[in-house]
Design an enzyme around this catalytic site. Sequence first.
Site, mmCIF file in Angstrom:
data_model
loop_
_atom_site.group_PDB
_atom_site.id
_atom_site.type_symbol
_atom_site.label_atom_id
_atom_site.label_comp_id
_atom_site.label_asym_id
_atom_site.label_seq_id
_atom_site.Cartn_x
_atom_site.Cartn_y
_atom_site.Cartn_z
ATOM 1 N N TYR A 23 0.854 -1.195 0.000
ATOM 2 C CA TYR A 23 0.000 0.000 0.000
ATOM 3 C C TYR A 23 0.888 1.243 0.000
ATOM 4 O O TYR A 23 1.892 1.314 0.717
ATOM 5 C CB TYR A 23 -0.906 0.018 1.225
ATOM 6 C CG TYR A 23 -1.728 1.280 1.346
ATOM 7 C CD1 TYR A 23 -2.990 1.359 0.774
ATOM 8 C CD2 TYR A 23 -1.235 2.390 2.020
ATOM 9 C CE1 TYR A 23 -3.747 2.522 0.873
ATOM 10 C CE2 TYR A 23 -1.971 3.554 2.115
ATOM 11 C CZ TYR A 23 -3.230 3.621 1.537
ATOM 12 O OH TYR A 23 -3.961 4.774 1.620
ATOM 13 N N GLU B 281 -3.275 7.739 -4.102
ATOM 14 C CA GLU B 281 -3.354 6.473 -3.375
ATOM 15 C C GLU B 281 -3.209 5.301 -4.345
ATOM 16 O O GLU B 281 -3.922 5.239 -5.353
ATOM 17 C CB GLU B 281 -4.685 6.351 -2.633
ATOM 18 C CG GLU B 281 -4.774 5.101 -1.770
ATOM 19 C CD GLU B 281 -6.146 4.927 -1.127
ATOM 20 O OE1 GLU B 281 -6.194 4.388 -0.020
ATOM 21 O OE2 GLU B 281 -7.152 5.336 -1.741
#
Length: 421
Positions: free
Chosen positions: A143, A231
């Site tokens: 992530y 993101e």
Amino acid sequence: MRGLVNKLVSRSLSVSGKWQHQQLRRLNIHEYQGAELMGKYGVNVPKGVAVSSLDQVKNAIQQVFPNETELVVKSQILAGGRGLGTFKSGLKGGVHIVNRDQVPDIAGKMLGQVLVTKQTGPQGKVVSKVYLCEKLSLVNEMYFSIILDRKSAGPLIIACKKGGTSIEDLAEKFPDMIIKVPIDVFAGITDEDAAKVVDGLGPKAADRKDSIEQVKKLYELFRKTDCTMLEINPLAETSTNQLVAADAKLNFDDNAAFRQKDIFALRDPTQEDPREVAAAKVDLNYIGLDGEIGCMVNGAGLAMATMDIIKLHGGTPANFLDVGGNASEHQVVEAFKILTSDDKVKAILVNIFGGIMKCDVIASGIVNAAKEVSLKVPVVVRLEGTNVEQGKRILKESGMKLITADDLDDAAEKAVKALAN
């Protein structure tokens, strides 16, 4: 907005016993647009193409993916949770990995259909495009995100060794895996900063130097395009030992529209609330909610207080609408049009405290709005401040059937009663 990042960069309005996202001044673009933009900055992304018809699907399979045996078909809407979403037609999932000969069938079942996810609400969003991507052989998923952080007063990189799943769950179960690296907004990202991020990600096979360069390129993209959020979930390692942005979400600061014209040309108004689009065109701050009492107020603080007091008296606000301190008569008319376009609105409360905003301008706008819009719901008006007597006289002489109130508490109580009647 997803998970942990959502908590960090946005707030929500809690009204009517339900959460509502507060409208932020940011542009949201589709996944395929974000991938194209990242590619321009040298970020590794999967090969892909967006299509909007079955003919385009068939052409893309032949021309873009002549040697692929499997492809990923991704529905394109401006909301997260697509993989676990459900189409109103009954099809499960907005993301599918299928054999190339099945791509036209699955894409055809997505295009033009309404996809409902945990972020769209029950109304869902129409899928106008699907994104066809090569299927990558992933050996590791991580992530990565960059946000604007109040505490450090600058960009903040958040990374985790695990990805591809809810970052909130990871933060709860494995808080030690989450690393945060603040970036000096004046100095920019350094090799040391990027190295800290790569060490936090812990890639298993990707070249460390190449990985550091990818992190620096992502930061440059964030900085040069006026991002408010970038993101990537997952940031993946492939079997060829590359870091690839397998799925990304980007938001951009609306205040930078004047210098990011190419990016803001990507805006897709069909994915936005049409009432919010109409409000933005006349420079009004509007957020659609789920209640029955339409609100028109000047000033964000007063608007929030108005919604709270409506709730206190047993009502539910249908919107947040701030006309600002210098609204024109035309803007007031447009505001009424937006309020009355909502079928759920059963009463309207106008609450104006005139400082810079003059009460007579609001009153004239209300009268002219009544002439252009067929007002079929009761309207409660509370005016106070600059030119209040002129405003009250304009309303009285108009012959309109209005419910007047002396103060905010009185106005909210009368609006709720009018709703009940």
